[in-house]
Scaffold this active site. Sequence first.
Site, PDB file in Angstrom:
ATOM      1  N   HIS A   1     -32.135 -37.619  57.965  1.00  0.00           N
ATOM      2  CA  HIS A   1     -32.775 -38.743  57.281  1.00  0.00           C
ATOM      3  C   HIS A   1     -33.927 -39.299  58.127  1.00  0.00           C
ATOM      4  O   HIS A   1     -35.026 -39.508  57.624  1.00  0.00           O
ATOM      5  CB  HIS A   1     -31.739 -39.831  56.985  1.00  0.00           C
ATOM      6  CG  HIS A   1     -32.295 -40.985  56.219  1.00  0.00           C
ATOM      7  ND1 HIS A   1     -32.439 -40.953  54.841  1.00  0.00           N
ATOM      8  CD2 HIS A   1     -32.800 -42.182  56.617  1.00  0.00           C
ATOM      9  CE1 HIS A   1     -32.999 -42.083  54.439  1.00  0.00           C
ATOM     10  NE2 HIS A   1     -33.225 -42.855  55.495  1.00  0.00           N
TER      11      HIS A   1
ATOM     12  N   CYS B   1     -42.398 -52.233  54.537  1.00  0.00           N
ATOM     13  CA  CYS B   1     -42.269 -52.858  53.230  1.00  0.00           C
ATOM     14  C   CYS B   1     -41.402 -52.034  52.288  1.00  0.00           C
ATOM     15  O   CYS B   1     -40.930 -52.543  51.278  1.00  0.00           O
ATOM     16  CB  CYS B   1     -43.624 -53.181  52.623  1.00  0.00           C
ATOM     17  SG  CYS B   1     -44.781 -51.841  52.724  1.00  0.00           S
TER      18      CYS B   1
END
Lengths: 421, 272
Positions: A100, A51
């Site tokens: 990342h 989400c």
Amino acid sequence: MVDIVLIGINHKTAPVELRECLAFAAEEAEEALRRLVGDPAVREALLYSTCNRVELLMAAENRDGALAAGRGLLAARNRLSPELLEGSLYIHENDDAVRHLFRVASSLDSLVVGEPQILGQIKEAYRQALRAKSSGVILNRLMHRAFFVAKRVRTETGIGGHAVSVSYAAVELGRKIFGDLAGKRVLLIGAGEMAELAVEHLLRQKVAEILVANRTYEHGLELARRFQGRALRFEDLPAALTEADIILSSTGAPGFILTRDQIRPVLRHRRNRPLFFIDIAVPRDIDPEINRLENAYVYDIDDLQGVVEENRQDRMKEAVKGERLIDEAVVRFRQWREGLEVVPTIVALHRKLEAIGEQELRRTAQSRRWAEGDVEAARRMLAAFINKVLHEPTVFLKRQGHRTDQTVSVDFVRKLFHLDE
Amino acid sequence: MEEILIAAIFLYLLSAAAYLVYFLLQRPLLPRAGLAALIGAFLLHTAYLAAAGIRLGHFPAANLRETLFCAAWAVAGAFLYVQGRYGVKVLGLYAAPLVAGVLIAGALLPGPPAQTTALFQSLWLMAHVTAVFLGEAAFALACGVGVLYLLQEKAIKTKKTRYVFRRLPSLELLDNAGYGCIVVGFALMTLGLITGLVYARAVWGRFWTWDPKEVWSGVCWLYYAALLHGRLRSGWRGRRSAWFAIAGFGILLFTFLGVNLLWEGHHRAFTR
């Protein structure tokens, strides 16, 4: 060398309206991955969609081609306008992409730093890629490193420690007072989102029973049904105080509904078993003077928020330690990737065999008391032998130079001879 | 012989250091290392006392040096019991330095050769001394647990949840552990008093002689009996119980050492 590229959007770059447009369901993701690796520019691919983020990780034969394919995949969803997407999209390459990914998996890039769900979501994404057969030598290794470093960050730093939400902070406090919350009784006075959330947390700790007291009895009944508890009439509150251990209050009352003088006899009646008051109401429901009674503890909303704020700051401090662990892992992954080149692998193979040969030579020469000249001759013989043995493998690896599965062979050779570490 | 003692002291100090660093840095392996060092030290300590007992032919508590060695041993043993039962790891921060300190104090004292009398060879006396030492050790730990309770309670009351709060266990556990120590200590102390009385009767022909040590032991016994009564009857617990345990240990220390230094009496010989 194969490039690692990552493109995506997250909660920092894109509003929820955009993120929900881009989100992938599981089957959609597998289908998308299959299509992506069909593109000659993309060798391996993996996609995770939560989400708070949608990110696409690729091992690219051709960096620009892979980026175009990735952009196309994202833009094709719900026919987004390219400008809107472009403004929110970030691209990381090689070390930055690896870093990342490690940060995401370790929950350093999360909205709530240290939240534990993200690692599970990334593991699921990896399983998807395995099912879609879109993950190969590079991403397999990369993902396993990511899981490893995430686990390390979690166990070696305190980023996952201590509550960063008010309702969970209340549970943590309860545990420090009662030890185990199992078997304790909770009395909910009034209602409200935060109070109900806290009750749910407490239920997960296996508390014995939830008592609900509400000014409107019907409303209380409804809440009690939801928590499988027992509704009380508001007038019966004093009696319930002897039974309950944790009192969660969240009413709209203008003044205190429980005062020190009311609680003092209750404590005596309970034979001083501790009472924990959690006052989420504004204006407050619980007289703060109660905190001065022995074995009674009162936390109001500001106290809880203070705890949460401190814990959040501590997590930030721990996150810095996590970044250091990640830097280390990024460097090691780069070393592994560089090792996948053909020439360093052949060199490493020679060195390994020479080292073994030299060791064995020295052992034999010592036990047989060879003369220096004999040792030298044997050493020359060994060198020639190693060159001849390695001739065919060298030709094989070099001939494969331009084939797509070169990294597979190199990786296999490295594993076969244990050349890494 | 002395090497064993020095090795034991070294291991106790090592254990204390491990517990201290654990408290500061919260690394999960440290309390295990601390416990392992303490167990090792305890075994050496036990061997040392057993050897001394065999060599002397009596219970090795005939002078202050030996008495302190026994007291330290009892505290270490009681700590291992509490650790196994309640798992209050951070209590090592109290117990390990205490044991090491008492042992070092004992080692620094001269050990004058005790005149072995028939007094020391009775089984009753062995039981008396062992029970009293272990009971006092349990009370010493109750005091330590009480201090931890007060620290944690203060942290929760004053809403400082950053340091002590995270490092100490729950109030419930501390309260239970403290209570457990008092119960065990009281049972052992009762046993110690009874065997002592029986022994006194056998040796001096009277159960009770108003010896100062006897009187103060009686005071201690009554004090802890009152504490237990308060808990069972009126639910004294938490803060009050913790303060009681700490004050009780003060009285006990006085009985253990102060009485011998202030008054003459038939326990005098043991701390000479």
